[in-house]
Design an enzyme around this catalytic site. Structure first.
Site, PDB file in Angstrom:
ATOM      1  N   LYS A  53       0.564  -1.126  -0.009  1.00 45.43           N
ATOM      2  CA  LYS A  53      -0.033   0.037  -0.096  1.00 45.43           C
ATOM      3  C   LYS A  53       0.790   1.346  -0.031  1.00 45.43           C
ATOM      4  O   LYS A  53       0.608   2.306  -0.738  1.00 45.43           O
ATOM      5  CB  LYS A  53      -0.849  -0.130   1.273  1.00 45.43           C
ATOM      6  CG  LYS A  53      -2.005  -1.280   1.304  1.00 45.43           C
ATOM      7  CD  LYS A  53      -2.861  -1.337   2.340  1.00 45.43           C
ATOM      8  CE  LYS A  53      -3.441  -2.790   1.915  1.00 45.43           C
ATOM      9  NZ  LYS A  53      -4.395  -3.105   3.254  1.00 45.43           N
ATOM     10  N   GLN A  97      -5.186  -2.376   9.158  1.00 44.12           N
ATOM     11  CA  GLN A  97      -4.778  -3.454   8.636  1.00 44.12           C
ATOM     12  C   GLN A  97      -5.456  -4.604   9.576  1.00 44.12           C
ATOM     13  O   GLN A  97      -5.148  -4.829  10.435  1.00 44.12           O
ATOM     14  CB  GLN A  97      -3.174  -3.780   8.574  1.00 44.12           C
ATOM     15  CG  GLN A  97      -2.756  -5.019   7.918  1.00 44.12           C
ATOM     16  CD  GLN A  97      -3.400  -5.019   6.394  1.00 44.12           C
ATOM     17  OE1 GLN A  97      -3.109  -4.046   5.691  1.00 44.12           O
ATOM     18  NE2 GLN A  97      -3.798  -6.063   5.809  1.00 44.12           N
ATOM     19  N   ASP A 120     -11.450   1.303   3.042  1.00 37.54           N
ATOM     20  CA  ASP A 120     -11.624  -0.136   2.948  1.00 37.54           C
ATOM     21  C   ASP A 120     -13.066  -0.437   2.895  1.00 37.54           C
ATOM     22  O   ASP A 120     -13.159  -1.507   2.290  1.00 37.54           O
ATOM     23  CB  ASP A 120     -11.214  -0.890   4.170  1.00 37.54           C
ATOM     24  CG  ASP A 120      -9.676  -1.310   4.184  1.00 37.54           C
ATOM     25  OD1 ASP A 120      -9.082  -1.488   3.085  1.00 37.54           O
ATOM     26  OD2 ASP A 120      -8.943  -1.665   5.261  1.00 37.54           O
TER      27      ASP A 120
HETATM   28  C1  BQF Z   1      -0.277 -10.297  -5.792  1.00 32.89           C
HETATM   29  C2  BQF Z   1      -5.239  -9.552   2.087  1.00 32.89           C
HETATM   30  C3  BQF Z   1      -6.490 -11.609   3.096  1.00 32.89           C
HETATM   31  C4  BQF Z   1      -6.632 -10.870   4.347  1.00 32.89           C
HETATM   32  C5  BQF Z   1      -6.180  -9.481   4.582  1.00 32.89           C
HETATM   33  C6  BQF Z   1      -0.482  -8.247  -4.808  1.00 32.89           C
HETATM   34  C7  BQF Z   1      -1.493  -8.169  -2.446  1.00 32.89           C
HETATM   35  C8  BQF Z   1      -1.520  -9.337  -2.556  1.00 32.89           C
HETATM   36  C9  BQF Z   1      -1.252  -9.996  -3.498  1.00 32.89           C
HETATM   37  C10 BQF Z   1      -1.907  -7.279  -1.281  1.00 32.89           C
HETATM   38  C11 BQF Z   1      -5.066  -8.694   0.917  1.00 32.89           C
HETATM   39  C12 BQF Z   1      -4.711  -9.509  -0.411  1.00 32.89           C
HETATM   40  C13 BQF Z   1      -4.542  -7.432   1.385  1.00 32.89           C
HETATM   41  C14 BQF Z   1      -0.847  -9.555  -4.823  1.00 32.89           C
HETATM   42  C15 BQF Z   1      -3.727  -6.655   0.171  1.00 32.89           C
HETATM   43  C16 BQF Z   1      -4.191  -8.306  -1.394  1.00 32.89           C
HETATM   44  O1  BQF Z   1       0.565  -9.832  -6.626  1.00 32.89           O
HETATM   45  O2  BQF Z   1      -0.886 -11.309  -6.082  1.00 32.89           O
HETATM   46  C17 BQF Z   1      -1.018  -7.222  -3.630  1.00 32.89           C
HETATM   47  O3  BQF Z   1      -1.246  -6.591  -0.747  1.00 32.89           O
HETATM   48  N1  BQF Z   1      -3.342  -7.318  -0.774  1.00 32.89           N
HETATM   49  C18 BQF Z   1      -4.677  -6.861   2.542  1.00 32.89           C
HETATM   50  O4  BQF Z   1      -4.481  -5.860   2.838  1.00 32.89           O
HETATM   51  O5  BQF Z   1      -5.433  -7.430   3.621  1.00 32.89           O
HETATM   52  C19 BQF Z   1      -5.607  -8.953   3.274  1.00 32.89           C
HETATM   53  C20 BQF Z   1      -5.998 -10.910   1.855  1.00 32.89           C
END
Ligand code: BQF
Length: 293
Positions: A53, A97, A120
């Site tokens: 992020k 988060q 969010d």
């Molecule tokens: C990629 C998330 C589950 C629980 C809380 C790029 C992200 C992930 C994968 C990423 C996720 C999942 C995020 C890829 C944010 C997605 O290249 O495939 C980016 O940063 N995510 C989160 O903040 O909280 C989560 C999944």
């Protein structure tokens, strides 16, 4: 025939480039969009997400603030931090988060973030707005899924969509969005108690995996020519690799890609789109705040 691979990396790059240009113009008008991210504890996946992020903010030109708190933080201490950002006029978006340490009640925290800064889109007020089709923010992952379907050139009107998973973060809001009048899909949500789950999947025009089970969706659960969107991000052991694990989705990619018309990969599919949509929400929040006053 092998499926078209819908690249979230490419589409998200395109979106971020569009936003980068927009931010130049916003800054020329005296606005500096700003996102605050709060991370409680040391969850390794969460640290990666928070870093993603921050990097996206840097790329686009959004200012980012970060508060890191120890896992022992009390609910009251966390609420104080949120209140500080709520009252800070220079902060347009706030997110905490997830997941939070077990002793902190998630519902209480999500309700504490001002709805107009809730990028969010987890506050019950904003969740409610989605279900009546009156939208301020869209939840990031569901919005990313829809953007991938649209930019992939796939129609949703009149299509049968099966969503595997009913979480508050993905399945439920996605269902709410897809059957609104602008998307016009017919949505079925499936879960652990669903009867004939395999058959329902195999009849769908669009299958969305959001259950968090590695490679759960097999080729025999997918119709020839279906569009398959994989929201899962599962860490599975991979001995001998640098990190000792690899990421796989909820879909058995190699076999399903031989049958589907289009499929999203993991990594590089929905994940990067989630981040891009968060950036979009942050710009929405900043513009609303700026042009309202
Ligand atoms: C990629 C998330 C589950 C629980 C809380 C790029 C992200 C992930 C994968 C990423 C996720 C999942 C995020 C890829 C944010 C997605 O290249 O495939 C980016 O940063 N995510 C989160 O903040 O909280 C989560 C999944």
């Amino acid at each position: 025939m092998s499926a078209k691979i819908i690249s979230g990396n490419e589409v998200s790059k395109q979106l971020k480039d569009e936003m980068k240009e927009e931010v130049v113009k916003l800054k020329a008008q005296g606005m500096e969009p700003c996102l605050s991210v709060i991370l409680v504890g040391e969850d390794p996946a969460s640290k990666v997400y928070v870093l993603n992020k921050k990097k996206a903010c840097e790329y686009i030109g959004i200012k980012s603030l970060e508060t890191r708190l120890p896992a022992t933080t009390t609910t009251e201490e966390l609420l104080k931090v949120i209140e500080g950002y709520n009252n800070d006029k220079t902060v347009h978006g706030i997110l905490c988060q997830l997941p939070l340490p077990k002793h902190i009640p998630e519902t209480k925290i999500l309700r504490a973030i001002l709805p107009e800064k809730d990028v969010d889109c987890f506050h019950p007020f904003n969740v409610g707005l989605i279900s009546i089709g009156e939208v301020r923010f869209l939840p990031c992952t569901p919005a990313g899924v829809i953007e991938l379907i649209k930019r992939g050139g796939f129609e949703t009107a009149g299509k049968d969509v099966v969503i595997l998973g009913r979480s508050n973060i993905v399945g439920r809001p996605l269902s709410n969005m897809l059957d609104q009048r602008d998307m016009n899909a017919t949505v079925t949500m499936c879960h652990t108690k669903t009867k004939n789950l395999k058959e329902r999947c195999a009849a769908a025009d669009i299958v969305i995996g959001a259950i968090g089970r590695p490679e759960y969706v097999k080729a025999d659960m997918v119709k020839e020519g279906a569009v398959v969107i994989d929201v899962g991000i599962n860490r599975v052991d991979a001995p001998g690799t640098e990190k000792g694990f690899k990421l796989v989705g909820d879909v058995a990619f190699d076999e399903v890609k031989e049958k589907a018309a289009a499929i999203t990969p993991v990594p590089g599919g929905v994940g990067p789109m989630t981040i891009a949509m968060l950036m979009k929400n942050t710009l929405t929040a900043a513009k609303e705040a700026f042009f309202k006053k």
